[in-house]
Design a protein around this motif. Structure first.
Motif, PDB file in Angstrom:
ATOM      1  N   ARG A 210      40.394  57.641  23.449  1.00 34.00           N
ATOM      2  CA  ARG A 210      41.242  56.630  22.803  1.00 34.00           C
ATOM      3  C   ARG A 210      42.636  56.630  23.426  1.00 34.00           C
ATOM      4  O   ARG A 210      43.192  55.562  23.733  1.00 34.00           O
ATOM      5  CB  ARG A 210      41.355  56.904  21.302  1.00 34.00           C
ATOM      6  N   ASP A 211      43.207  57.823  23.587  1.00 32.89           N
ATOM      7  CA  ASP A 211      44.556  57.914  24.145  1.00 32.89           C
ATOM      8  C   ASP A 211      44.605  57.395  25.571  1.00 32.89           C
ATOM      9  O   ASP A 211      45.550  56.689  25.960  1.00 32.89           O
ATOM     10  CB  ASP A 211      45.051  59.366  24.098  1.00 32.89           C
ATOM     11  N   GLU A 212      43.601  57.745  26.371  1.00 28.55           N
ATOM     12  CA  GLU A 212      43.568  57.283  27.755  1.00 28.55           C
ATOM     13  C   GLU A 212      43.384  55.773  27.832  1.00 28.55           C
ATOM     14  O   GLU A 212      43.999  55.105  28.674  1.00 28.55           O
ATOM     15  CB  GLU A 212      42.456  57.985  28.528  1.00 28.55           C
ATOM     16  N   THR A 213      42.557  55.217  26.958  1.00 28.41           N
ATOM     17  CA  THR A 213      42.358  53.761  26.943  1.00 28.41           C
ATOM     18  C   THR A 213      43.675  53.056  26.646  1.00 28.41           C
ATOM     19  O   THR A 213      44.059  52.104  27.340  1.00 28.41           O
ATOM     20  CB  THR A 213      41.303  53.363  25.897  1.00 28.41           C
ATOM     21  N   ARG A 214      44.381  53.522  25.611  1.00 30.95           N
ATOM     22  CA  ARG A 214      45.674  52.904  25.271  1.00 30.95           C
ATOM     23  C   ARG A 214      46.665  53.061  26.423  1.00 30.95           C
ATOM     24  O   ARG A 214      47.404  52.120  26.752  1.00 30.95           O
ATOM     25  CB  ARG A 214      46.249  53.557  24.009  1.00 30.95           C
ATOM     26  N   ARG A 215      46.699  54.240  27.028  1.00 28.78           N
ATOM     27  CA  ARG A 215      47.654  54.499  28.113  1.00 28.78           C
ATOM     28  C   ARG A 215      47.398  53.591  29.302  1.00 28.78           C
ATOM     29  O   ARG A 215      48.336  53.013  29.870  1.00 28.78           O
ATOM     30  CB  ARG A 215      47.573  55.971  28.540  1.00 28.78           C
ATOM     31  N   ARG A 216      46.117  53.447  29.687  1.00 26.41           N
ATOM     32  CA  ARG A 216      45.796  52.621  30.851  1.00 26.41           C
ATOM     33  C   ARG A 216      46.077  51.143  30.589  1.00 26.41           C
ATOM     34  O   ARG A 216      46.364  50.390  31.511  1.00 26.41           O
ATOM     35  CB  ARG A 216      44.332  52.798  31.243  1.00 26.41           C
ATOM     36  N   LEU A 217      45.987  50.740  29.329  1.00 25.80           N
ATOM     37  CA  LEU A 217      46.184  49.325  28.999  1.00 25.80           C
ATOM     38  C   LEU A 217      47.651  48.914  28.972  1.00 25.80           C
ATOM     39  O   LEU A 217      47.958  47.717  28.936  1.00 25.80           O
ATOM     40  CB  LEU A 217      45.547  49.007  27.642  1.00 25.80           C
ATOM     41  N   ARG A 218      48.560  49.878  28.992  1.00 25.21           N
ATOM     42  CA  ARG A 218      49.984  49.532  28.935  1.00 25.21           C
ATOM     43  C   ARG A 218      50.387  48.607  30.075  1.00 25.21           C
ATOM     44  O   ARG A 218      51.221  47.723  29.912  1.00 25.21           O
ATOM     45  CB  ARG A 218      50.842  50.803  28.997  1.00 25.21           C
ATOM     46  N   SER A 219      49.807  48.839  31.240  1.00 26.95           N
ATOM     47  CA  SER A 219      50.180  48.045  32.416  1.00 26.95           C
ATOM     48  C   SER A 219      49.194  46.929  32.714  1.00 26.95           C
ATOM     49  O   SER A 219      49.269  46.294  33.765  1.00 26.95           O
ATOM     50  CB  SER A 219      50.295  48.965  33.636  1.00 26.95           C
ATOM     51  N   ALA A 220      48.254  46.679  31.809  1.00 27.44           N
ATOM     52  CA  ALA A 220      47.211  45.681  32.076  1.00 27.44           C
ATOM     53  C   ALA A 220      47.694  44.271  31.748  1.00 27.44           C
ATOM     54  O   ALA A 220      48.172  43.998  30.644  1.00 27.44           O
ATOM     55  CB  ALA A 220      45.963  45.995  31.255  1.00 27.44           C
ATOM     56  N   GLY A 221      47.546  43.379  32.727  1.00 24.92           N
ATOM     57  CA  GLY A 221      47.850  41.978  32.496  1.00 24.92           C
ATOM     58  C   GLY A 221      46.678  41.275  31.836  1.00 24.92           C
ATOM     59  O   GLY A 221      45.614  41.874  31.636  1.00 24.92           O
ATOM     60  N   PRO A 222      46.813  40.001  31.504  1.00 30.35           N
ATOM     61  CA  PRO A 222      45.743  39.284  30.790  1.00 30.35           C
ATOM     62  C   PRO A 222      44.430  39.186  31.553  1.00 30.35           C
ATOM     63  O   PRO A 222      43.361  39.293  30.952  1.00 30.35           O
ATOM     64  CB  PRO A 222      46.347  37.897  30.542  1.00 30.35           C
ATOM     65  N   VAL A 223      44.480  39.008  32.862  1.00 32.16           N
ATOM     66  CA  VAL A 223      43.237  38.885  33.638  1.00 32.16           C
ATOM     67  C   VAL A 223      42.492  40.217  33.654  1.00 32.16           C
ATOM     68  O   VAL A 223      41.277  40.268  33.415  1.00 32.16           O
ATOM     69  CB  VAL A 223      43.539  38.422  35.087  1.00 32.16           C
ATOM     70  N   ARG A 224      43.229  41.288  33.928  1.00 37.72           N
ATOM     71  CA  ARG A 224      42.601  42.622  33.937  1.00 37.72           C
ATOM     72  C   ARG A 224      42.042  42.966  32.556  1.00 37.72           C
ATOM     73  O   ARG A 224      40.948  43.515  32.443  1.00 37.72           O
ATOM     74  CB  ARG A 224      43.636  43.655  34.369  1.00 37.72           C
ATOM     75  N   ARG A 225      42.771  42.634  31.512  1.00 36.25           N
ATOM     76  CA  ARG A 225      42.314  42.939  30.156  1.00 36.25           C
ATOM     77  C   ARG A 225      41.028  42.179  29.832  1.00 36.25           C
ATOM     78  O   ARG A 225      40.082  42.725  29.278  1.00 36.25           O
ATOM     79  CB  ARG A 225      43.404  42.603  29.142  1.00 36.25           C
ATOM     80  N   GLN A 226      40.980  40.898  30.195  1.00 36.08           N
ATOM     81  CA  GLN A 226      39.784  40.088  29.949  1.00 36.08           C
ATOM     82  C   GLN A 226      38.585  40.626  30.723  1.00 36.08           C
ATOM     83  O   GLN A 226      37.482  40.746  30.181  1.00 36.08           O
ATOM     84  CB  GLN A 226      40.046  38.632  30.363  1.00 36.08           C
TER      85      GLN A 226
END
Length: 304
Positions: A210-226
């Motif tokens: 969970r912590d790693e998922t949140r950490r990696r998503l900090r720098s994720a833009g909308p395309v990467r997130r989708q």
């Protein structure tokens, strides 16, 4: 006069190190050796189930009502062995993804050391599941060849939040069902011990994921997130739909065609899967990983 202000990125790094240190301390205090903790020597007692019967894919169907008590128990033993085999398959994927992720990182970092500890845990779990499945009198169940090859691609290509969130999905689903099994006195004792070991040790792994998922998503833009939301959903779909191999029915002495038809239409089992994944779906929603295409796959897998 020098400023005592700590930069946000440095504060985050300190927090992450603190989490990893606490996980390492917990592992040192509360870990098990399945080779000695599980009763491998007592012969299998066929008066017990292999899993809580309510978790059987046929529970509540007309076919289930026709089965003898011995047939129901054999079916749950085969299904438990299949779940264990699927666990081995995904834990091998997990180990490779984590090892690849930390390959060039600082070995003095507590996160690096925790990652190696997690890999060591997963190695022991895979051996434990393998021995457990053998003791249940089951063959080495494997996902379909196409799914195995998709897993090979996933463990090679997945990175960042896609890798850690997929790890979380697999572990969360197993965690909920195994918490039921380990408390159920109808389940054969050695399986209850296996489930207890896995639940205790995987709680640390899920915290890290969970912590790693949140950490990696900090720098994720909308395309990467989708994109990664969809990749995670695809991985989740194949993990969950591979848990109970179609061969379990024949190995339990049942009519495979009828069993597959009734299992596929079993609303009780679908409802159980959805309710067991409510916490997981809340986490994915909070991480903004429940996009439209991802939701469609989760619904198809009866996870939401």
């Amino acid at each position: 006069m020098a400023s005592s202000t700590v930069r946000p990125e440095d504060r985050d790094r300190l927090d992450e190190h603190d989490v990893a240190r606490r996980l390492l301390e917990s592992s040192a205090k509360l870990s098990y050796d399945p080779a000695t903790e599980v009763d491998w020597d007592t012969p299998l007692d066929k008066d017990f189930h292999g899993a809580s019967p309510e978790w059987s894919t046929l529970y509540g169907t007309a076919y289930w009502n026709e089965l003898t008590d011995a047939q129901r128990k054999e079916l749950t033993r085969q299904e438990a062995a299949s779940v264990a085999s699927t666990g081995i398959w995904f834990e091998m994927i997990l180990q490779q993804m984590v090892l690849r992720d930390i390959y060039t990182t600082d070995a003095t970092d507590p996160r690096f050391q925790w990652a190696l500890t997690e890999i060591a845990d997963e190695c022991r779990h895979s051996i434990m599941f393998a021995r457990g499945a053998a003791k249940l009198g089951a063959p080495a169940y494997r996902p379909r060849r196409a799914v195995v090859e998709l897993g090979r691609a996933f463990k090679t290509l997945a990175f960042g939040e896609a890798a850690y969130a997929a790890i979380l999905v697999a572990e969360e689903v197993l965690d909920v069902m195994q918490r039921d099994w380990m408390r159920d006195e109808r389940v054969v004792p050695f399986v209850r011990t296996i489930n207890n070991i896995h639940v205790v040790e995987e709680s640390r792994h899920m915290k890290f994921a969970r912590d790693e998922t949140r950490r990696r998503l900090r720098s994720a833009g909308p395309v990467r997130r989708q994109l990664n939301a969809f990749v995670i959903a695809v991985a989740s779909y194949f993990i969950v739909t591979s848990m109970v191999n179609r061969e379990v029915y024949a190995n339990a002495g049942l009519d495979t065609r009828r069993a597959l038809a009734e299992a596929g239409a079993n609303e009780h089992h679908k409802s159980l899967m959805r309710s067991s994944c409510s916490g997981l779906m809340e986490f994915l929603a909070s991480a903004r990983l429940l996009t439209g295409p991802a939701l469609a796959l989760y619904r198809r897998a009866n996870l939401i």
